[in-house]
Motif scaffolding. Structure first.
Motif, PDB file in Angstrom:
ATOM      1  N   MET A 193       0.832  -1.205   0.000  1.00  0.00           N
ATOM      2  CA  MET A 193       0.000   0.000   0.000  1.00  0.00           C
ATOM      3  C   MET A 193       0.868   1.256   0.000  1.00  0.00           C
ATOM      4  SD  MET A 193      -1.296   2.615   2.094  1.00  0.00           S
ATOM      5  CE  MET A 193      -1.491   2.110   3.789  1.00  0.00           C
ATOM      6  N   LEU A 194       1.904   1.268   0.848  1.00  0.00           N
ATOM      7  CA  LEU A 194       2.805   2.415   0.887  1.00  0.00           C
ATOM      8  C   LEU A 194       3.626   2.526  -0.399  1.00  0.00           C
ATOM      9  CD1 LEU A 194       4.019   2.209   4.603  1.00  0.00           C
ATOM     10  CD2 LEU A 194       2.543   3.968   3.596  1.00  0.00           C
ATOM     11  N   ALA A 195       3.893   1.380  -1.050  1.00  0.00           N
ATOM     12  CA  ALA A 195       4.615   1.406  -2.324  1.00  0.00           C
ATOM     13  C   ALA A 195       3.777   2.094  -3.401  1.00  0.00           C
ATOM     14  CB  ALA A 195       4.972  -0.013  -2.755  1.00  0.00           C
ATOM     15  N   TYR A 196       2.499   1.705  -3.503  1.00  0.00           N
ATOM     16  CA  TYR A 196       1.634   2.365  -4.480  1.00  0.00           C
ATOM     17  C   TYR A 196       1.403   3.827  -4.109  1.00  0.00           C
ATOM     18  CZ  TYR A 196       0.568  -1.935  -6.988  1.00  0.00           C
ATOM     19  OH  TYR A 196       0.668  -3.076  -7.761  1.00  0.00           O
ATOM     20  N   SER A 197       1.377   4.115  -2.804  1.00  0.00           N
ATOM     21  CA  SER A 197       1.290   5.505  -2.367  1.00  0.00           C
ATOM     22  C   SER A 197       2.496   6.306  -2.860  1.00  0.00           C
ATOM     23  CB  SER A 197       1.203   5.550  -0.839  1.00  0.00           C
ATOM     24  OG  SER A 197       1.431   6.842  -0.347  1.00  0.00           O
ATOM     25  N   SER A 198       3.683   5.684  -2.848  1.00  0.00           N
ATOM     26  CA  SER A 198       4.882   6.363  -3.345  1.00  0.00           C
ATOM     27  C   SER A 198       4.752   6.722  -4.819  1.00  0.00           C
ATOM     28  CB  SER A 198       6.111   5.473  -3.130  1.00  0.00           C
ATOM     29  OG  SER A 198       6.374   5.289  -1.765  1.00  0.00           O
ATOM     30  N   ILE A 199       4.129   5.836  -5.580  1.00  0.00           N
ATOM     31  CA  ILE A 199       3.907   6.124  -7.001  1.00  0.00           C
ATOM     32  C   ILE A 199       2.998   7.335  -7.154  1.00  0.00           C
ATOM     33  CG2 ILE A 199       2.944   5.217  -9.153  1.00  0.00           C
ATOM     34  CD1 ILE A 199       3.676   2.392  -8.086  1.00  0.00           C
ATOM     35  N   ALA A 200       1.925   7.378  -6.356  1.00  0.00           N
ATOM     36  CA  ALA A 200       1.015   8.510  -6.414  1.00  0.00           C
ATOM     37  C   ALA A 200       1.712   9.815  -6.049  1.00  0.00           C
ATOM     38  CB  ALA A 200      -0.171   8.269  -5.479  1.00  0.00           C
ATOM     39  N   HIS A 201       2.562   9.768  -5.016  1.00  0.00           N
ATOM     40  CA  HIS A 201       3.248  10.985  -4.598  1.00  0.00           C
ATOM     41  C   HIS A 201       4.311  11.406  -5.615  1.00  0.00           C
ATOM     42  CE1 HIS A 201       1.528  11.792  -0.618  1.00  0.00           C
ATOM     43  NE2 HIS A 201       1.268  10.494  -0.606  1.00  0.00           N
ATOM     44  N   ALA A 202       4.876  10.438  -6.334  1.00  0.00           N
ATOM     45  CA  ALA A 202       5.749  10.808  -7.451  1.00  0.00           C
ATOM     46  C   ALA A 202       4.954  11.598  -8.479  1.00  0.00           C
ATOM     47  CB  ALA A 202       6.349   9.555  -8.086  1.00  0.00           C
ATOM     48  N   GLY A 203       3.694  11.228  -8.663  1.00  0.00           N
ATOM     49  CA  GLY A 203       2.841  11.981  -9.576  1.00  0.00           C
ATOM     50  C   GLY A 203       2.602  13.395  -9.096  1.00  0.00           C
ATOM     51  N   TYR A 204       2.408  13.579  -7.780  1.00  0.00           N
ATOM     52  CA  TYR A 204       2.213  14.929  -7.247  1.00  0.00           C
ATOM     53  C   TYR A 204       3.452  15.795  -7.493  1.00  0.00           C
ATOM     54  CZ  TYR A 204      -1.537  12.535  -4.659  1.00  0.00           C
ATOM     55  OH  TYR A 204      -2.643  11.798  -4.318  1.00  0.00           O
ATOM     56  N   ILE A 205       4.629  15.211  -7.273  1.00  0.00           N
ATOM     57  CA  ILE A 205       5.866  15.973  -7.494  1.00  0.00           C
ATOM     58  C   ILE A 205       6.038  16.273  -8.977  1.00  0.00           C
ATOM     59  CG2 ILE A 205       8.372  15.999  -7.157  1.00  0.00           C
ATOM     60  CD1 ILE A 205       7.942  14.031  -4.828  1.00  0.00           C
ATOM     61  N   LEU A 206       5.608  15.336  -9.831  1.00  0.00           N
ATOM     62  CA  LEU A 206       5.694  15.573 -11.270  1.00  0.00           C
ATOM     63  C   LEU A 206       4.794  16.733 -11.713  1.00  0.00           C
ATOM     64  CD1 LEU A 206       5.814  11.916 -12.635  1.00  0.00           C
ATOM     65  CD2 LEU A 206       7.597  13.651 -12.889  1.00  0.00           C
ATOM     66  N   VAL A 207       3.721  16.984 -10.972  1.00  0.00           N
ATOM     67  CA  VAL A 207       2.906  18.168 -11.256  1.00  0.00           C
ATOM     68  C   VAL A 207       3.748  19.425 -11.082  1.00  0.00           C
ATOM     69  CG1 VAL A 207       0.915  19.536 -10.519  1.00  0.00           C
ATOM     70  CG2 VAL A 207       0.747  17.036 -10.611  1.00  0.00           C
ATOM     71  N   ALA A 208       4.565  19.446 -10.008  1.00  0.00           N
ATOM     72  CA  ALA A 208       5.456  20.600  -9.793  1.00  0.00           C
ATOM     73  C   ALA A 208       6.492  20.697 -10.907  1.00  0.00           C
ATOM     74  CB  ALA A 208       6.146  20.483  -8.430  1.00  0.00           C
ATOM     75  N   LEU A 209       7.013  19.549 -11.367  1.00  0.00           N
ATOM     76  CA  LEU A 209       7.985  19.571 -12.466  1.00  0.00           C
ATOM     77  C   LEU A 209       7.341  20.069 -13.749  1.00  0.00           C
ATOM     78  CD1 LEU A 209       9.769  17.841 -10.494  1.00  0.00           C
ATOM     79  CD2 LEU A 209      10.577  16.649 -12.535  1.00  0.00           C
ATOM     80  N   THR A 210       6.091  19.686 -13.980  1.00  0.00           N
ATOM     81  CA  THR A 210       5.382  20.178 -15.158  1.00  0.00           C
ATOM     82  C   THR A 210       5.220  21.687 -15.086  1.00  0.00           C
ATOM     83  OG1 THR A 210       4.135  18.091 -15.150  1.00  0.00           O
ATOM     84  CG2 THR A 210       3.354  19.830 -16.601  1.00  0.00           C
ATOM     85  N   ALA A 211       4.933  22.202 -13.887  1.00  0.00           N
ATOM     86  CA  ALA A 211       4.855  23.652 -13.705  1.00  0.00           C
ATOM     87  C   ALA A 211       6.206  24.305 -13.962  1.00  0.00           C
ATOM     88  CB  ALA A 211       4.372  23.979 -12.293  1.00  0.00           C
ATOM     89  N   ALA A 212       7.285  23.631 -13.542  1.00  0.00           N
ATOM     90  CA  ALA A 212       8.633  24.159 -13.780  1.00  0.00           C
ATOM     91  C   ALA A 212       8.981  24.161 -15.255  1.00  0.00           C
ATOM     92  CB  ALA A 212       9.670  23.348 -12.992  1.00  0.00           C
ATOM     93  N   ALA A 213       8.311  23.314 -16.042  1.00  0.00           N
ATOM     94  CA  ALA A 213       8.575  23.272 -17.485  1.00  0.00           C
ATOM     95  C   ALA A 213       7.911  24.420 -18.227  1.00  0.00           C
ATOM     96  CB  ALA A 213       8.099  21.940 -18.067  1.00  0.00           C
ATOM     97  N   VAL A 214       7.030  25.157 -17.546  1.00  0.00           N
ATOM     98  CA  VAL A 214       6.441  26.360 -18.129  1.00  0.00           C
ATOM     99  C   VAL A 214       7.431  27.500 -17.941  1.00  0.00           C
ATOM    100  CG1 VAL A 214       4.511  27.983 -18.052  1.00  0.00           C
ATOM    101  CG2 VAL A 214       4.121  25.535 -17.636  1.00  0.00           C
ATOM    102  N   THR A 215       7.877  28.088 -19.023  1.00  0.00           N
ATOM    103  CA  THR A 215       9.031  28.990 -19.032  1.00  0.00           C
ATOM    104  C   THR A 215       8.965  30.085 -17.980  1.00  0.00           C
ATOM    105  OG1 THR A 215       9.239  28.592 -21.406  1.00  0.00           O
ATOM    106  CG2 THR A 215      10.456  30.450 -20.486  1.00  0.00           C
ATOM    107  N   ASP A 216       7.819  30.712 -17.823  1.00  0.00           N
ATOM    108  CA  ASP A 216       7.723  31.863 -16.929  1.00  0.00           C
ATOM    109  C   ASP A 216       7.545  31.487 -15.465  1.00  0.00           C
ATOM    110  OD1 ASP A 216       7.946  33.504 -19.122  1.00  0.00           O
ATOM    111  OD2 ASP A 216       5.776  33.635 -19.426  1.00  0.00           O
ATOM    112  N   HIS A 217       7.449  30.185 -15.162  1.00  0.00           N
ATOM    113  CA  HIS A 217       7.168  29.781 -13.793  1.00  0.00           C
ATOM    114  C   HIS A 217       8.134  28.691 -13.312  1.00  0.00           C
ATOM    115  CE1 HIS A 217       3.387  31.604 -15.203  1.00  0.00           C
ATOM    116  NE2 HIS A 217       3.224  31.965 -13.956  1.00  0.00           N
TER     117      HIS A 217
END
Length: 483
Positions: free
Chosen positions: A296-320
């Motif tokens: 359960m905690l392993a699959y939770s880690s996958i989900a939280h990797a997705g949350y951090i990837l949201v921040a990386l996607t925001a970082a890929a927007v040039t002005d932000h």
């Protein structure tokens, strides 16, 4: 010729970690087995000295070894995370190693050497240097995953981790080769396509392969299939390390590439967007059906990797860029504390051979061990994102970065997945406080070393949740100095 003294200062944490790692390995066959606990304390001293050595990175910022590595606020931030994780993992695993009759010397030495590799990744400003750090961390991690040599599950976990990790490494290295062919350099700030059309396509392909290699390391979908089996089969303290330190280092490298390579944001944007969405849903939906705490905690880690990837996607927007980087860094801090604490509690309550790691084994824990149940509840609530915990502000800053970058749909998916995740986190708390066990399980008293780790993680979770100013200020400063 010796390198300039300032170059040594800028890799001081790695030098300390490697020195103590080799010292412990040298002492392991000499010190009697009955006194191997002393090697854990020597390793703790090494991690503490390395933590102090990060001060040199702050005092002597700049490039080292002809620009292969950089000492800056971003590097300091990641070093503090990974070295703190190593220190707490070693401290929290002392009783586990004794209970399972595992050799402490090799275990601690491998953690120190793996952490040195993570530090190299955090400071790398050149892809081959990053690759060396990645391999230092990965090879040590493969061995740690199979550290219970007599356990078929541990051996299976290590084999899966090694085989799939080797494929990911091949993708990463091939991506470096293609990027070099397209730009003539592996230094991040010099990776500009040559003056021909084919070099642009070649660089895009190379950066794509690099992203695949990093996606495996952070357990991002669709490269996450190894995660539940490896996390379940590896010794629980190793799982605590794998779910925090290497993930932070890999995300740090991805952020550095995003901020430093001009072509990376446009090439990676949609890949990060899709990986974030897939990771959140794949992790949360799969966790709903789990009966094992480790899975359960392993699959939770996958989900939280997705949350951090949201921040990386925001970082890929040039002005932000800075907003996305700062949000990712803050989230890594909040995530590391709670995930480390949760897995170490599972290691303790699992008993000899980790036989009691099913969710039903935790029924009635609130009555039998109220302090441990309270800590685990706090960690689960932080993963859920409840206010006053670090996890709430972590998700808030990621959500805010997504909105500022006009990633409206991704922000909606993040909010939706936070609701989905609440079910399986609360299910564990219901079992601990609202159900009676079908059979009594004799839990061992929590040793003082593990108690220290749990109280540090719990206090840190509440402190960051209530007083986030210093951490977010440091994260913002690190984001501004990432290039």
């Amino acid at each position: 010729m010796f390198p300039p003294l300032q170059d040594l200062y800028r890799v001081a944490p790695e030098l300390v970690l490697c020195a103590f790692g080799m010292l412990v390995m040298f002492l392991a066959p000499i010190v009697p087995k009955t006194r191997h606990g002393a090697l854990s304390f020597i390793s703790l001293i090494g991690a503490a000295v390395a933590l102090g050595a990060t001060r040199f990175l702050a005092l002597y910022p700049g490039a080292a070894y002809s620009g292969l590595v950089r000492a800056d606020s971003f590097s300091v931030f990641i070093h503090l995370i990974v070295i703190s994780v190593a220190f707490l993992t070693i401290l929290g695993s002392i009783s586990y190693l004794k209970r399972e009759r595992l050799d402490a010397g090799e275990f601690c030495a491998l953690i120190l050497l793996a952490t040195a590799g993570m530090g190299v990744m955090a400071g790398a400003h050149e892809l081959l240097t990053a690759f060396i750090g990645l391999e230092m961390s990965s090879i040590a991690s493969y061995i740690l995953a199979s550290y219970k040599r007599d356990s078929p599950r541990s051996n299976e976990a290590a084999m899966k981790y090694f085989l799939l990790g080797s494929f990911a490494t091949a993708f990463f290295l091939y991506g470096i080769a293609l990027s070099f062919g397209a730009t003539g350099s592996t230094h991040l700030d010099l990776m500009v396509p040559l003056a021909n059309d084919s070099s642009h396509a070649l660089l895009k392909l190379g950066l794509g392969f690099v992203l695949i290699g990093l996606a495996f390391k952070v357990a991002a979908a669709p490269f996450q299939l190894w995660t539940p089996d490896v996390y379940e089969g590896a010794p629980a303290p190793v799982t605590a390390l794998l779910s925090t330190g290497p993930k932070a280092a890999a995300f740090a490298l991805a952020l550095r590439i995003l901020a430093s390579v001009d072509a990376a944001p446009s090439v990676w944007f949609w890949a990060l967007w899709i990986a974030a969405a897939l990771s959140m849903f794949a992790g949360n939906l799969s966790a709903l059906a789990q009966t094992s705490m480790k899975r359960m905690l392993a699959y939770s880690s996958i989900a939280h990797a997705g949350y951090i990837l949201v921040a990386l996607t925001a970082a890929a927007v040039t002005d932000h860029v800075e907003a996305g980087v700062a949000a990712a860094l803050f989230y890594l801090v909040s995530y590391a504390m709670v995930k480390l604490g949760a897995f170490l509690i599972v290691a303790q309550l699992g008993g000899a051979g980790e036989r009691h790691v099913q969710i039903e084994d935790f029924t009635g824990l609130g009555r039998r061990q109220p302090a441990v149940a309270a800590c685990l509840s706090l960690f689960l609530l932080s993963l859920l994102g409840l206010p006053i915990t670090a996890g709430f502000l972590g998700k808030f800053y990621v959500f805010n970065a997504a909105l500022e970058s006009s990633l409206i749909w991704l922000a909606i998916l993040l909010a939706l997945n936070s609701v989905i995740g609440s079910y399986y986190y609360l299910r564990v708390m219901v079992a601990m406080y609202m159900r009676e066990p079908k059979q009594e399980i004799a839990f061992e008293p929590v040793p003082w070393t593990l108690s220290i780790v749990l109280w540090i993680a719990a206090a840190g979770t509440v402190y960051v949740g209530l007083f986030p100013t210093r951490i977010i200020s440091f994260a913002t400063k690190a984001a501004l100095n990432i290039k």
